[in-house]
Scaffold this active site. Structure first.
Site, PDB file in Angstrom:
ATOM      1  N   SER A 563       0.848  -1.186   0.000  1.00 36.97           N
ATOM      2  CA  SER A 563       0.000   0.000   0.000  1.00 36.97           C
ATOM      3  C   SER A 563       0.890   1.246   0.000  1.00 36.97           C
ATOM      4  CB  SER A 563      -0.957  -0.035   1.196  1.00 36.97           C
ATOM      5  OG  SER A 563      -1.988   0.901   1.040  1.00 36.97           O
ATOM      6  N   ASP A 648      -9.590  -3.758  -5.547  1.00 34.93           N
ATOM      7  CA  ASP A 648      -8.981  -2.950  -4.490  1.00 34.93           C
ATOM      8  C   ASP A 648      -9.672  -1.589  -4.406  1.00 34.93           C
ATOM      9  OD1 ASP A 648      -7.280  -1.533  -2.757  1.00 34.93           O
ATOM     10  OD2 ASP A 648      -5.540  -2.654  -3.444  1.00 34.93           O
ATOM     11  N   HIS A 683      -7.860  -5.061  -1.527  1.00 29.95           N
ATOM     12  CA  HIS A 683      -6.659  -4.558  -0.867  1.00 29.95           C
ATOM     13  C   HIS A 683      -6.060  -5.549   0.123  1.00 29.95           C
ATOM     14  CE1 HIS A 683      -4.102  -1.080  -0.284  1.00 29.95           C
ATOM     15  NE2 HIS A 683      -4.167  -1.222   1.018  1.00 29.95           N
TER      16      HIS A 683
END
Length: 711
Positions: A563, A648, A683
């Site tokens: 991330s 995501d 994610h």
């Protein structure tokens, strides 16, 4: 059951010789080429600066050509990683073999019931249970997620919330991994699920005292910003729900929760640099909310209710935060009275309020300290943890009248442990320690805290662990992990999966770089906005320190982050690619300028105070100077594995897809560059506990194969 590798003193010497003499693997397939991401130039102009983005077209999620391209990338990745398939299975097997499959959490008591979750052998998902009055009582299964998840590629349950009369359960379900939760309500007495199904929420509902009214937060369809709070009457259509709050500032998110005292429904609004709270008596669900302290830019605070007052942790005139108190009804900051003052060397992270005690979560010199204060006499003490580097935090403590604090603790060598701590007598009771099956012993590993010096003289801390017996001669493989954004601090905690690297000779290190709050609020401020590059240079300085001190060498150095940590990975390889042999960038935020210019993308508007708003020229120029995608150049890069998820909601899949395509076009080496897109997840990756292990096994196999460890 596969046994993990173990080494005696002689075997350790042999291991060192093996690592120093092995040949590296190229992993370059000869019979398949990577897919071609065609170039479709698109000009993007801002502040008079025109940039050409050849891969902008990949953001078309519904374009079949895009889907076909992502699948072709997956096929190429599978071909490149084919030599590691047996190793992946071995790693998966040994990681799974360490898990106590038929396991359960430590029960906590709330409103007359003991709540816990448990897992059954071979099953992917938890079973949520409770017992009335005693742990010896008959078990009630509230939710068996294994049954609920049948037929779904992805399934996640969040936000379990039981009504005050203990008869109903509200919970949220996501079946796409886009964090769009539908709230359902189950009657725990009859077992029936109500027709009430509320879509596009954060997944959590809060019950009023009448056992009929729920408060919940809705998300915007496109941006996924949490922006409205509604009240819902059980048994009615959600389209008739009453809107009780609308957060119309696009830089703020909103959420709803209940005070620990159970007396108030609370609505919070949050941005990077400001907070605002409002409250409503839980006994008056049709009433109006009252604001505590109106928002001010730069004023952050959080609220707890106890004994007729609000206790407020705030940065008002206090960079490292302090604790204030004000009677309910005299809420704005001019009425706040100081309880714990600001300290230059201690960061006040939060509090837990009990009837007789206050527990303060602090951080000093990078380490968490739990401070226990007796309300009546003011006596205080700290809980002793006894290790050099560790992770400790306040656990689940719903009972205001309890004299026992539940906290959780682990270190790089100590498995996750749950303690009950008697605050009056200072007695600890270990309720549970994560059971690591096999021949694991903490005594086989060594942990340290190291300090690397940055170019500006700042000392950057690292937490390091390795198996005893290795020699610090530069021949060891090392994996350096980092994040460094949002003030999020990654402490030195245990991972049973990590043993698969440590037992094969890896050194593992966490770089506590600027952008976290490891060393207080200033540490965060020095790693955001126009100081963001400190995060990246700190990480490279940590890598150089490990090399200098003989823990590893560039030929054996690896890095990993996800991330915002993926942004870190993209930046470090642009800046100093020669430091690393291999890098994994998971769901990486690498196209920062284009993303932050697009306010229709989730998280953009709420993060202007983290990264800067590129519509302002000074931020645009600074962000452009480090954006991984915009700074790809004609140079050699390390071996790289990049991962993403089609659904995501936080870092859109096209960022890593574009980045990989541009890297292929620009880089001058023949090193591996592969992209894997999880076509069913987002994610957080796979939702099942065993499927998630397969992703870890793939990542570890990538590093191990680069080291020539094929097994």
């Amino acid at each position: 059951m596969n046994k993990i590798l173990t080494y005696g003193s002689v075997a350790s010497l042999l291991m060192i010789l093996i690592f120093s003499c092995k040949n590296k693997q190229s992993m370059k397939p000869t019979d398949i080429q990577p897919p071609d991401a065609k170039k479709i130039p698109k000009e993007l102009t801002i502040h008079g600066d025109t940039r050409v983005d050849n891969y902008y077209w990949l953001n078309q999620r519904d374009n079949q050509e895009v889907i076909d391209y992502l699948r072709a990338e997956n096929k190429y990745t599978q071909a490149v990683l084919e030599p590691t398939e047996k190793l992946q299975e071995k790693l998966f097997g040994e990681m799974k073999a360490r898990i106590k499959e038929d396991d359960s959490s430590v029960p906590y008591k709330k409103n007359g019931y003991y709540y816990y979750r448990r897992y059954e052998k071979g099953k992917e998902y938890p079973i949520y249970c409770r017992k009335k009055g005693s742990l010896d009582a008959e078990e009630e299964v509230m939710l068996d997620v294994n049954k609920m998840a049948k037929g779904y590629d992805f399934y996640r349950v969040v936000g379990l919330s039981v009504s005050p009369d203990n008869s109903m359960l509200a919970y949220g379900v996501d079946t796409v991994s886009r964090r769009k939760y539908t709230i359902h309500v189950k009657n725990l007495e009859s077992g029936a699920t109500y027709e009430d199904a509320i879509p596009m929420t954060t997944g959590r509902a809060v019950w009023a005292s009448d056992n009929k009214t729920m408060f919940y937060t809705k998300k915007q369809e496109e941006t996924l910003r949490s922006y409205k709070v509604f009240s819902h009457k059980l048994g009615t259509d959600y389209s008739d729900d009453r809107e009780v709050y609308h957060e119309d500032d696009e830089t703020f998110d909103t959420y709803v929760f209940k005070s620990k005292s159970e007396q108030y429904i609370m609505i919070g609004s949050h941005s990077t640099m400001a907070d605002e709270y409002r409250y409503l008596p839980a006994s008056d669900p049709a009433g109006d909310f009252t604001v505590i302290q109106p928002r001010e830019r730069g004023l952050e605070y959080s609220v707890s209710h106890f004994d007729g007052s609000f206790y407020i942790v705030t940065n008002w005139k206090a960079q490292n935060f302090r604790l204030m108190k004000t009677p309910v009804g005299n809420d704005d900051k001019e009425n706040w009275e100081e309880v714990i003052p600001h300290r230059e060397d201690v960061f006040l992270d939060g509090i837990e309020v009990f009837r007789d005690f206050l527990v303060v979560d602090e951080r000093k010199d990078g380490l968490t300290r739990l401070r226990v204060i007796n309300w009546e006499n003011g006596n205080e003490h700290y809980i002793d943890f006894g290790e050099e580097a560790y992770s400790a935090y306040i656990g689940t403590n719903p009972d205001m009248d309890s004299k026992t604090l539940r906290y959780e603790y682990s270190s790089l060598t100590t498995p996750q442990s749950i303690y009950d701590y008697k605050m009056a007598t200072r007695e600890k009771e270990l309720k549970k320690q994560e059971e690591v099956l096999g021949d694991f012993s903490p005594e086989n590993y060594k942990t340290k805290r190291l300090w690397a010096e940055a170019d500006d003289g700042t000392q950057i801390p690292m937490s390091v662990v390795y198996r005893k017996g290795i020699q610090l001669d530069g021949s060891n493989p090392a994996l350096l992990y980092g994040y460094g954004s949002y003030g999020f601090t990654r402490d030195a905690s245990f991972s049973p999966n990590r043993l698969s690297l440590l037992d094969r000779g890896f050194v593992y290190a966490i770089a506590h770089i600027r952008g976290s709050q490891y060393l207080g609020r200033e540490w965060y401020e020095d790693g955001k906005l126009l100081n963001k590059k400190n995060t990246f240079t700190d990480f490279n300085d940590c890598a150089e320190h490990l090399i200098k001190e003989g823990y590893t060498s560039p030929e054996h150095m690896y890095a990993m982050g996800g991330s915002a940590g993926g942004l870190l990975m993209g930046s470090i390889v642009n800046m100093q690619p020669e430091l690393y042999n291999g890098v994994i960038a998971a769901v990486p935020f690498v196209d920062i300028v284009t993303t932050m210019l697009d306010e229709s993308i989730p998280l953009t508007t709420s993060e202007f105070d983290e990264w800067g708003n590129p519509k302002k020229e000074k931020y645009y120029e600074y962000m452009l100077s480090y954006s991984p995608y915009d700074n790809v150049k004609g140079q050699e890069y390390p071996h790289m594995l990049v991962t993403t998820g089609l659904h995501d909601s936080q870092v859109q899949y096209w960022e890593p897809a574009k980045w990989v395509a541009k890297l292929r076009d620009k880089k001058t080496d023949d090193n591996i560059l592969i992209l894997h897109t999880n076509m069913e997840a987002g994610h957080g990756g796979a939702s099942g506990r065993y499927e998630a292990l397969r992703e870890v096994a793939r990542d570890y196999a990538f590093f191990l194969y680069l080291e020539g460890i094929e097994e």
